[in-house]
Design an enzyme around this catalytic site. Sequence first.
Site, PDB file in Angstrom:
ATOM      1  N   VAL A 173       3.922   1.137  -4.271  1.00 26.92           N
ATOM      2  CA  VAL A 173       3.985   2.529  -4.720  1.00 26.92           C
ATOM      3  C   VAL A 173       5.273   2.913  -6.037  1.00 26.92           C
ATOM      4  O   VAL A 173       6.313   2.068  -5.461  1.00 26.92           O
ATOM      5  CB  VAL A 173       4.482   3.448  -3.592  1.00 26.92           C
ATOM      6  CG1 VAL A 173       4.712   4.832  -4.241  1.00 26.92           C
ATOM      7  CG2 VAL A 173       3.437   3.349  -2.618  1.00 26.92           C
ATOM      8  N   CYS A 174       4.663   3.417  -7.007  1.00 29.52           N
ATOM      9  CA  CYS A 174       5.952   3.547  -7.920  1.00 29.52           C
ATOM     10  C   CYS A 174       5.572   4.962  -8.144  1.00 29.52           C
ATOM     11  O   CYS A 174       4.821   5.861  -7.879  1.00 29.52           O
ATOM     12  CB  CYS A 174       6.117   2.415  -9.144  1.00 29.52           C
ATOM     13  SG  CYS A 174       4.671   2.712 -10.207  1.00 29.52           S
ATOM     14  N   SER A 175       6.729   5.348  -9.351  1.00 32.47           N
ATOM     15  CA  SER A 175       6.512   6.902  -9.592  1.00 32.47           C
ATOM     16  C   SER A 175       5.202   7.158 -10.298  1.00 32.47           C
ATOM     17  O   SER A 175       4.516   8.156 -10.096  1.00 32.47           O
ATOM     18  CB  SER A 175       7.576   7.137 -10.615  1.00 32.47           C
ATOM     19  OG  SER A 175       8.006   6.192 -11.582  1.00 32.47           O
ATOM     20  N   THR A 178       4.019  -1.052 -12.460  1.00 26.73           N
ATOM     21  CA  THR A 178       3.772  -1.743 -10.956  1.00 26.73           C
ATOM     22  C   THR A 178       2.439  -2.489 -11.169  1.00 26.73           C
ATOM     23  O   THR A 178       2.178  -3.611 -10.521  1.00 26.73           O
ATOM     24  CB  THR A 178       3.713  -0.903  -9.902  1.00 26.73           C
ATOM     25  OG1 THR A 178       4.865  -0.260 -10.012  1.00 26.73           O
ATOM     26  CG2 THR A 178       3.813  -1.762  -8.598  1.00 26.73           C
TER      27      THR A 178
END
Length: 104
Positions: free
Chosen positions: A8-10, A15
């Site tokens: 999970v990234c922004s 990613t």
Amino acid sequence: MKKTIMLVCSAGMSTSLLVSKMQKAAAARNMDAEIFATASADADDALERTNPDVLMLGPQVRYMLPTFEAKVHIPVKVIDMRDYGLMNGEKVLDEALNAMKVEG
């Protein structure tokens, strides 16, 4: 046994490169793994759809760690900032496997 690793990234963009490096590392080990990335806004939906074995948070969303730990019953780890910056798929895959207590 297949392992599912969710990152999970922004926004889910940066990613995706890390995911492909992790997939290459898993393939080199003849490991059956599904590795994918999602934006933090879509994480709840992705969790419901996929039932991952481990959740890896990008350093930019490390503040979400307590939230995810409270709502999932799987290991949740923050990806090491250096490994993330270097896009070190091997190391991040190792982190995920260690979180699951699996030998890779």
